[in-house]
Design an enzyme around this catalytic site. Sequence first.
Site, PDB file in Angstrom:
ATOM      1  N   GLY A   1       0.859  -1.184   0.000  1.00  0.00           N
ATOM      2  CA  GLY A   1       0.000   0.000   0.000  1.00  0.00           C
ATOM      3  C   GLY A   1       0.887   1.223   0.000  1.00  0.00           C
ATOM      4  N   GLU A   2       0.605   2.147   0.870  1.00  0.00           N
ATOM      5  CA  GLU A   2       1.386   3.380   0.940  1.00  0.00           C
ATOM      6  C   GLU A   2       1.992   3.465   2.341  1.00  0.00           C
ATOM      7  OE1 GLU A   2       3.467   6.206  -0.125  1.00  0.00           O
ATOM      8  OE2 GLU A   2       2.139   5.326  -1.641  1.00  0.00           O
ATOM      9  N   SER A   3       3.313   3.290   2.423  1.00  0.00           N
ATOM     10  CA  SER A   3       3.934   3.158   3.737  1.00  0.00           C
ATOM     11  C   SER A   3       3.811   4.420   4.590  1.00  0.00           C
ATOM     12  CB  SER A   3       5.407   2.759   3.577  1.00  0.00           C
ATOM     13  OG  SER A   3       6.114   3.723   2.828  1.00  0.00           O
TER      14      SER A   3
ATOM     15  N   ILE B   1       5.230  -3.945  -7.606  1.00  0.00           N
ATOM     16  CA  ILE B   1       4.395  -2.758  -7.844  1.00  0.00           C
ATOM     17  C   ILE B   1       4.993  -1.582  -7.065  1.00  0.00           C
ATOM     18  CG2 ILE B   1       2.085  -1.767  -7.721  1.00  0.00           C
ATOM     19  CD1 ILE B   1       0.969  -4.630  -7.584  1.00  0.00           C
ATOM     20  N   ARG B   2       5.734  -0.752  -7.764  1.00  0.00           N
ATOM     21  CA  ARG B   2       6.403   0.392  -7.127  1.00  0.00           C
ATOM     22  C   ARG B   2       7.083  -0.017  -5.808  1.00  0.00           C
ATOM     23  NH1 ARG B   2       1.691   2.529  -9.025  1.00  0.00           N
ATOM     24  NH2 ARG B   2       0.675   2.468  -7.006  1.00  0.00           N
TER      25      ARG B   2
ATOM     26  N   CYS C   1       6.152  -5.299   0.500  1.00  0.00           N
ATOM     27  CA  CYS C   1       6.265  -4.012  -0.192  1.00  0.00           C
ATOM     28  C   CYS C   1       6.203  -2.844   0.809  1.00  0.00           C
ATOM     29  CB  CYS C   1       5.191  -3.929  -1.263  1.00  0.00           C
ATOM     30  SG  CYS C   1       5.716  -2.955  -2.660  1.00  0.00           S
TER      31      CYS C   1
ATOM     32  N   ARG D   1      12.860   3.529  -1.120  1.00  0.00           N
ATOM     33  CA  ARG D   1      11.462   3.511  -1.595  1.00  0.00           C
ATOM     34  C   ARG D   1      11.393   3.752  -3.097  1.00  0.00           C
ATOM     35  NH1 ARG D   1       7.781   7.432   1.547  1.00  0.00           N
ATOM     36  NH2 ARG D   1       6.203   6.336   0.336  1.00  0.00           N
TER      37      ARG D   1
ATOM     38  N   HIS E   1       4.820  -8.870  -4.255  1.00  0.00           N
ATOM     39  CA  HIS E   1       3.478  -9.164  -3.720  1.00  0.00           C
ATOM     40  C   HIS E   1       3.103 -10.637  -3.916  1.00  0.00           C
ATOM     41  CE1 HIS E   1       2.120  -4.993  -2.936  1.00  0.00           C
ATOM     42  NE2 HIS E   1       3.015  -4.712  -3.862  1.00  0.00           N
TER      43      HIS E   1
ATOM     44  N   GLU F   1       0.931 -12.217  -2.486  1.00  0.00           N
ATOM     45  CA  GLU F   1      -0.529 -12.381  -2.331  1.00  0.00           C
ATOM     46  C   GLU F   1      -1.261 -12.163  -3.658  1.00  0.00           C
ATOM     47  OE1 GLU F   1       1.239  -9.883  -1.466  1.00  0.00           O
ATOM     48  OE2 GLU F   1       0.179  -8.004  -1.855  1.00  0.00           O
TER      49      GLU F   1
END
Length: 200
Positions: A46-48, A133-134, A78, A105, A169, A171
Site C-alpha cells: 500500500g502506501e507506507s 508494484i512500485r 512491499c 522507496r 506481492h 498475495e
Amino acid sequence: MKIGILAVQGDFEAHAAILHQLGVDTVEVRTPAGLEGCNGLILPGGESTTQLQFLQEEGLAEKIQQFARRGGAIFGTCAGAILLANEVRNPKQDSLKLLDMTVLRNGYGRQVASDVVSGPSKLKKEPLEMVFIRGPIIEHAGPDVEVLAEYGGKPALVQHGHIMAATFHPELTDDTTVHQHFLSLAANGTSPATGSAKSK
Ligand code: GLN
C-alpha cells in the site's frame, strides 16, 4: 493458529484470501487490542507513509514492536517491508526498525508501475513468480538476514528469525509458497497475548 492482517489501507484482503485458502483464520487489525491472540501479523502493501502515520497515531507501532519482541512472527510485503526496515531512504522515513536492512522507496522507479518476473528462491525448486508494484529496493541487508530470493541482483525476499519481508506481492499470485513459509514461522512462535506457547 490465527494471523492478524494490518487493515488500514492497501491490499490486505488479498492476503486474507490466500490464508483462508490455506485454512488459516485471520483477523483485520486496526487497534492494539486487535493483535491479541495472533500468532503472526502481516503488514500488506500500500502506501507506507499513510500506514506509518496510522500506526503511530493509534499506538500500534509500539504494540507491533512488543509483539515482535515476544516472538510473534511478522511478514511485511512491499510497503510493509518498508515499515519493517531499520533504515528507509528516498525519502528518509521513520519505521518500526524490526529488520536489519536499508530500503530505498520506489527503488525500481515510479513510472513503470509493475513488473512480473520469475526467479530462483530457497523456498522451492521451481522458479518463484514475483509481482513488483512500485516496490522498494533492499539496498543493504545485515549479515544475519537471510536472502530467500533475489531480483536484479538485490534481495527481494528476506528473513531474520521470525521476521520476514518481500519487496514484491506474493498475495497477488496463485502460488502459496511464501505464505506457507510465513505460517511455519508463526507456528514456531509464541502467542503474544499471553506470552505462552501457542495453542495450535
Ligand atoms: N511505493 C510504496 C511506498 O513507498 C509501496 C508500494 C507497494 O506497497 N506496492 O510506500
